[in-house]
Design a protein around this motif. Structure first.
Motif, PDB file in Angstrom:
ATOM      1  N   SER A 101     108.242  52.988 -16.186  1.00 49.75           N
ATOM      2  CA  SER A 101     109.516  52.540 -16.738  1.00 49.75           C
ATOM      3  C   SER A 101     110.209  51.569 -15.799  1.00 49.75           C
ATOM      4  O   SER A 101     110.813  50.578 -16.234  1.00 49.75           O
ATOM      5  CB  SER A 101     110.415  53.748 -17.011  1.00 49.75           C
ATOM      6  N   LEU A 102     110.126  51.833 -14.499  1.00 50.39           N
ATOM      7  CA  LEU A 102     110.728  50.936 -13.509  1.00 50.39           C
ATOM      8  C   LEU A 102     110.114  49.545 -13.590  1.00 50.39           C
ATOM      9  O   LEU A 102     110.830  48.534 -13.632  1.00 50.39           O
ATOM     10  CB  LEU A 102     110.532  51.521 -12.113  1.00 50.39           C
ATOM     11  N   LEU A 103     108.797  49.480 -13.626  1.00 58.40           N
ATOM     12  CA  LEU A 103     108.120  48.186 -13.652  1.00 58.40           C
ATOM     13  C   LEU A 103     108.377  47.453 -14.964  1.00 58.40           C
ATOM     14  O   LEU A 103     108.383  46.222 -15.007  1.00 58.40           O
ATOM     15  CB  LEU A 103     106.626  48.383 -13.436  1.00 58.40           C
ATOM     16  N   ARG A 104     108.599  48.194 -16.029  1.00 58.47           N
ATOM     17  CA  ARG A 104     108.896  47.587 -17.317  1.00 58.47           C
ATOM     18  C   ARG A 104     110.336  47.090 -17.407  1.00 58.47           C
ATOM     19  O   ARG A 104     110.603  45.988 -17.889  1.00 58.47           O
ATOM     20  CB  ARG A 104     108.639  48.597 -18.444  1.00 58.47           C
ATOM     21  N   SER A 105     111.268  47.903 -16.914  1.00 62.47           N
ATOM     22  CA  SER A 105     112.686  47.598 -17.132  1.00 62.47           C
ATOM     23  C   SER A 105     113.317  46.784 -16.015  1.00 62.47           C
ATOM     24  O   SER A 105     114.287  46.059 -16.250  1.00 62.47           O
ATOM     25  CB  SER A 105     113.477  48.907 -17.312  1.00 62.47           C
ATOM     26  N   ASN A 106     112.790  46.882 -14.779  1.00 59.83           N
ATOM     27  CA  ASN A 106     113.462  46.220 -13.657  1.00 59.83           C
ATOM     28  C   ASN A 106     112.468  45.821 -12.570  1.00 59.83           C
ATOM     29  O   ASN A 106     112.589  46.247 -11.419  1.00 59.83           O
ATOM     30  CB  ASN A 106     114.535  47.150 -13.093  1.00 59.83           C
TER      31      ASN A 106
ATOM     32  N   ALA B 232     122.506  58.720 -15.896  1.00 61.83           N
ATOM     33  CA  ALA B 232     122.581  57.621 -16.868  1.00 61.83           C
ATOM     34  C   ALA B 232     122.882  56.291 -16.194  1.00 61.83           C
ATOM     35  O   ALA B 232     122.370  55.243 -16.602  1.00 61.83           O
ATOM     36  CB  ALA B 232     123.644  57.936 -17.921  1.00 61.83           C
ATOM     37  N   PHE B 233     123.708  56.314 -15.149  1.00 59.76           N
ATOM     38  CA  PHE B 233     124.108  55.070 -14.493  1.00 59.76           C
ATOM     39  C   PHE B 233     122.968  54.434 -13.703  1.00 59.76           C
ATOM     40  O   PHE B 233     122.953  53.217 -13.500  1.00 59.76           O
ATOM     41  CB  PHE B 233     125.308  55.319 -13.576  1.00 59.76           C
ATOM     42  N   THR B 234     122.030  55.243 -13.249  1.00 63.22           N
ATOM     43  CA  THR B 234     120.886  54.697 -12.504  1.00 63.22           C
ATOM     44  C   THR B 234     119.618  54.668 -13.353  1.00 63.22           C
ATOM     45  O   THR B 234     118.539  54.352 -12.839  1.00 63.22           O
ATOM     46  CB  THR B 234     120.641  55.511 -11.222  1.00 63.22           C
ATOM     47  N   GLY B 235     119.734  55.009 -14.633  1.00 60.49           N
ATOM     48  CA  GLY B 235     118.579  54.950 -15.525  1.00 60.49           C
ATOM     49  C   GLY B 235     117.488  55.926 -15.172  1.00 60.49           C
ATOM     50  O   GLY B 235     116.312  55.681 -15.461  1.00 60.49           O
ATOM     51  N   THR B 236     117.846  57.059 -14.574  1.00 61.02           N
ATOM     52  CA  THR B 236     116.846  58.018 -14.104  1.00 61.02           C
ATOM     53  C   THR B 236     116.887  59.342 -14.862  1.00 61.02           C
ATOM     54  O   THR B 236     116.422  60.366 -14.368  1.00 61.02           O
ATOM     55  CB  THR B 236     117.015  58.270 -12.587  1.00 61.02           C
ATOM     56  N   SER B 237     117.478  59.324 -16.059  1.00 62.51           N
ATOM     57  CA  SER B 237     117.421  60.491 -16.936  1.00 62.51           C
ATOM     58  C   SER B 237     116.090  60.479 -17.674  1.00 62.51           C
ATOM     59  O   SER B 237     115.611  59.418 -18.093  1.00 62.51           O
ATOM     60  CB  SER B 237     118.568  60.432 -17.942  1.00 62.51           C
ATOM     61  N   PRO B 238     115.434  61.638 -17.845  1.00 60.53           N
ATOM     62  CA  PRO B 238     114.137  61.645 -18.531  1.00 60.53           C
ATOM     63  C   PRO B 238     114.162  60.967 -19.897  1.00 60.53           C
ATOM     64  O   PRO B 238     113.229  60.242 -20.246  1.00 60.53           O
ATOM     65  CB  PRO B 238     113.823  63.142 -18.647  1.00 60.53           C
TER      66      PRO B 238
ATOM     67  N   GLY C  11     102.884  50.226   8.198  1.00 64.61           N
ATOM     68  CA  GLY C  11     104.034  49.339   8.066  1.00 64.61           C
ATOM     69  C   GLY C  11     104.292  48.867   6.658  1.00 64.61           C
ATOM     70  O   GLY C  11     105.337  48.259   6.387  1.00 64.61           O
ATOM     71  N   ASP C  12     103.347  49.122   5.748  1.00 73.41           N
ATOM     72  CA  ASP C  12     103.560  48.742   4.355  1.00 73.41           C
ATOM     73  C   ASP C  12     104.749  49.492   3.754  1.00 73.41           C
ATOM     74  O   ASP C  12     105.079  50.610   4.173  1.00 73.41           O
ATOM     75  CB  ASP C  12     102.320  49.044   3.516  1.00 73.41           C
ATOM     76  N   THR C  13     105.363  48.885   2.764  1.00 72.41           N
ATOM     77  CA  THR C  13     106.473  49.501   2.038  1.00 72.41           C
ATOM     78  C   THR C  13     105.935  50.470   0.991  1.00 72.41           C
ATOM     79  O   THR C  13     104.961  50.173   0.302  1.00 72.41           O
ATOM     80  CB  THR C  13     107.313  48.422   1.342  1.00 72.41           C
ATOM     81  N   VAL C  14     106.582  51.619   0.882  1.00 71.96           N
ATOM     82  CA  VAL C  14     106.253  52.606  -0.140  1.00 71.96           C
ATOM     83  C   VAL C  14     107.435  52.707  -1.101  1.00 71.96           C
ATOM     84  O   VAL C  14     108.585  52.861  -0.671  1.00 71.96           O
ATOM     85  CB  VAL C  14     105.944  53.985   0.476  1.00 71.96           C
ATOM     86  N   VAL C  15     107.155  52.602  -2.396  1.00 71.29           N
ATOM     87  CA  VAL C  15     108.178  52.684  -3.428  1.00 71.29           C
ATOM     88  C   VAL C  15     107.912  53.926  -4.268  1.00 71.29           C
ATOM     89  O   VAL C  15     106.849  54.060  -4.876  1.00 71.29           O
ATOM     90  CB  VAL C  15     108.174  51.438  -4.331  1.00 71.29           C
ATOM     91  N   VAL C  16     108.884  54.846  -4.302  1.00 76.67           N
ATOM     92  CA  VAL C  16     108.783  56.072  -5.091  1.00 76.67           C
ATOM     93  C   VAL C  16     109.905  56.058  -6.122  1.00 76.67           C
ATOM     94  O   VAL C  16     111.053  55.732  -5.801  1.00 76.67           O
ATOM     95  CB  VAL C  16     108.886  57.331  -4.210  1.00 76.67           C
ATOM     96  N   CYS C  17     109.572  56.420  -7.336  1.00 76.16           N
ATOM     97  CA  CYS C  17     110.569  56.433  -8.403  1.00 76.16           C
ATOM     98  C   CYS C  17     110.464  57.753  -9.153  1.00 76.16           C
ATOM     99  O   CYS C  17     109.416  58.079  -9.721  1.00 76.16           O
ATOM    100  CB  CYS C  17     110.343  55.261  -9.346  1.00 76.16           C
ATOM    101  N   THR C  18     111.538  58.530  -9.143  1.00 77.69           N
ATOM    102  CA  THR C  18     111.550  59.816  -9.822  1.00 77.69           C
ATOM    103  C   THR C  18     112.982  60.129 -10.225  1.00 77.69           C
ATOM    104  O   THR C  18     113.844  59.244 -10.224  1.00 77.69           O
ATOM    105  CB  THR C  18     110.945  60.912  -8.925  1.00 77.69           C
ATOM    106  N   ARG C  19     113.266  61.382 -10.558  1.00 82.29           N
ATOM    107  CA  ARG C  19     114.635  61.777 -10.882  1.00 82.29           C
ATOM    108  C   ARG C  19     115.284  62.308  -9.602  1.00 82.29           C
ATOM    109  O   ARG C  19     115.013  63.435  -9.180  1.00 82.29           O
ATOM    110  CB  ARG C  19     114.645  62.845 -11.969  1.00 82.29           C
TER     111      ARG C  19
END
Length: 413
Positions: free
Chosen positions: A5-10, A257-263, A352-360
Motif C-alpha cells: 500500500s505504501l509503494l502504491r499510495s506514496n 487515519a491521519f497517517t494512513g496506517t489503519s488496516p 549502512g543500507d537504509t531499511v524501510v519498515v511499514c506496519t501499524r
C-alpha cells in the motif's frame, strides 16, 4: 500488505526517506512522518466529519504526539486533540494546542488531577465514582468540568488491558450519585472499542458497545441531561466515519487515519495515503541474514496478519534503489535491539543500507525517534528536526542531528 500500500499510495515518501537517511539527516531507529500527506489526509477526514456534523478530536500517540504533525492537522480545522494519558496532555499543551478529551483510555493519577484540571480539557472521561470525586474535590469554585462516562454492557467487546467503567445495569444509581458532586457536569458517554476490522471480509463493523452507548444515552436524557455526547474511537477513516454517525456518534477520535496506517485503509479504496514509516540501517550480517538497528519494532494490536517485509536500499545516481527482504522481529519479551532481514541469494544488501519498515505503529510505546519531513510532495523534502516519542525535542538524538536542529530545516541533497 502495508508495504504494498505504501509503494502504491506514496512512493515518493520511500525515495525521500532513503535519501535523507543516507545523507545522515534521519537517524536509524526513527519513525518518519510525511507532513504533506498527513495534511492531505486530515483535509479528507475533517471534511467527511463535518458532513456528518461530528466533532473531531485526533489521537496523537501513534505518531509520538509530534507538534509538527499537530500543526498540519490543526490547519485542516481541528481545534482540540485527545490526550490518551497525561504524557500526551503535556505534549499537546507544550505544542500550543488545546485538549478536547482527557482520561480515555487512561485515567488520571490522583496527585495529577489538579494539574489536569488546569489544562481545561473540554471533556474528561471517568471510569469510576472515585475518579469523579477526585475531580470534584480539586475543582475551583464556579467552574464545571464536563465528564463522559466510560460504560459497558454485559455483551460488550472488552480489551482486557483497557477494561473498566460504569456498568450499564447500575447506571441510574451512578448518575444519581455523580449529580450530587459539585464542579462536575455529566455530558455524555464513551466506550472502547466502538468498531472492529474483520480480517476475513476486510470490512469495519460496529461492536455491541455501540448499542450499550445508545442505551446509556437514553438513560442520561431521562435524567434531564440535554445534548448528550456520544464519543467513538477505533477503526476510523474517511470511509468509516459514516458508520460512526449512523451509530449516534457526536464525537470521533481518528488516529491511524491521519497517517494512513489503519488496516481498512490498506485494503479499501480510501483517499488517505500512508504517511508514516520506520527507518533504520543495516548494522551487520550473521549467518544468512542481515541485522538492522531496532528500538521501534512494536506492532499495534489490530494489525492485519501478513508476511512481514521490509525494503532495503541506498542512494543511486538517479533515484534511490531498494529491494525487498523478509522481516523478522524479536518475539514478545525480547528487547528489539535488532530486527533481522532474510533475502534471496544475489540480493544486494550492504552494511549502512537504509531499511524501510511499514506496519501499524504506536510510536509512543517505543524508544525510537520521530522525524517530521515536509516538502515531499513538491520534491523538496526538508527534515524539521528530531523529536522523542513523547512529543519533545530529542535531547538524546545523535550529536550530528542535534547540531543541525537549531539551524533550520534540512534539505535532501
Amino acid at each position: 500488505m502495508f508495504l504494498q500500500s505504501l509503494l502504491r499510495s506514496n512512493p515518493a515518501f520511500v525515495d525521500a526517506a532513503i535519501e535523507l537517511h543516507q545523507a545522515g539527516q534521519i537517524p536509524a531507529n526513527s519513525y518518519v512522518l510525511d507532513l504533506d500527506a498527513i495534511a492531505t489526509n486530515a483535509g479528507h477526514i475533517v471534511a467527511e466529519a463535518r458532513r456528518h456534523q461530528l466533532s473531531v478530536f485526533p489521537m496523537t500517540k501513534q505518531f509520538g504526539r509530534n507538534p509538527e504533525a499537530l500543526k498540519v492537522i490543526s490547519s485542516a480545522g481541528i481545534e482540540r486533540f485527545v490526550a490518551v494519558d497525561m504524557a500526551c496532555a503535556r505534549a499537546i499543551l507544550n505544542g500550543g494546542f488545546a485538549i478536547g478529551h482527557l482520561g480515555h483510555l487512561v485515567q488520571i493519577p490522583r496527585h495529577e488531577v489538579a494539574e489536569a484540571l488546569s489544562m481545561s480539557p473540554a471533556y474528561w472521561t471517568v471510569f469510576s465514582r472515585e475518579q469523579a470525586s477526585a475531580i470534584s474535590q480539586a475543582s475551583q469554585e464556579g467552574l464545571q468540568q464536563k465528564v463522559l462516562l466510560r460504560i459497558y454492557g454485559c455483551d460488550d467487546t472488552v480489551v482486557p488491558t483497557h477494561a473498566g467503567g460504569f456498568a450499564l445495569e447500575t447506571l441510574y444509581a451512578d448518575i444519581d450519585h455523580l449529580s450530587t458532586l459539585p464542579g462536575l457536569t455529566v455530558a455524555g458517554v464513551t466506550t472502547y472499542p466502538s468498531a472492529y476490522f474483520d480480517r476475513l471480509s476486510r470490512t469495519v463493523t460496529p461492536t455491541p458497545n455501540v448499542r450499550s452507548m445508545q442505551k446509556a444515552a437514553t438513560i442520561l436524557k431521562a435524567h434531564g441531561i440535554a445534548d448528550v455526547q456520544i464519543n467513538m474511537a477505533s477503526e476510523l477513516s474517511t470511509r468509516t466515519i459514516q458508520l460512526a454517525a449512523e451509530g449516534g456518534a457526536t464525537q470521533i477520535e481518528p488516529g491511524h487515519a491521519f497517517t494512513g496506517t489503519s488496516p481498512y485503509q490498506i485494503f479499501a479504496d480510501a483517499p488517505e495515503r500512508q504517511a508514516m514509516i520506520y527507518i533504520s540501517e543495516i548494522s551487520h550480517f550473521a549467518g544468512s541474514g542481515a541485522f538492522f538497528f531496532g528500538g521501534g519494532l512494536y506492532q499495534c494490536i489490530g494489525a492485519v496478519e501478513h508476511t512481514p517485509e521490509a525494503l532495503v536500499g541506498r542512494s543511486s545516481v538517479h533515484r534511490p534503489s531498494f529491494e525487498r527482504a523478509l522481516l523478522t522481529t524479536p518475539p514478545n519479551g525480547v528487547i528489539d535491539f535488532y530486527g533481522r532481514l532474510d533475502y534471496q541469494a544475489g540480493t544486494d544488501v550492504r552494511i549502512g543500507d537504509t531499511v524501510v519498515v511499514c506496519t501499524r505503529p504506536q510510536a509512543f510505546f517505543t524508544r525510537a525517534f520521530v522525524v517530521p519531513v515536509r516538502g515531499i510532495s513538491s520534491g523538496m523534502p526538508q527534515v524539521l528536526g528530531v523529536w522523542d516519542v513523547n512529543g519533545f525535542r530529542a535531547s538524546g538524538a545523535p550529536a550530528h542531528t542535534l547540531r543541525k536542529q537549531g539551524s533550520g530545516p534540512l534539505t535532501a541533497p
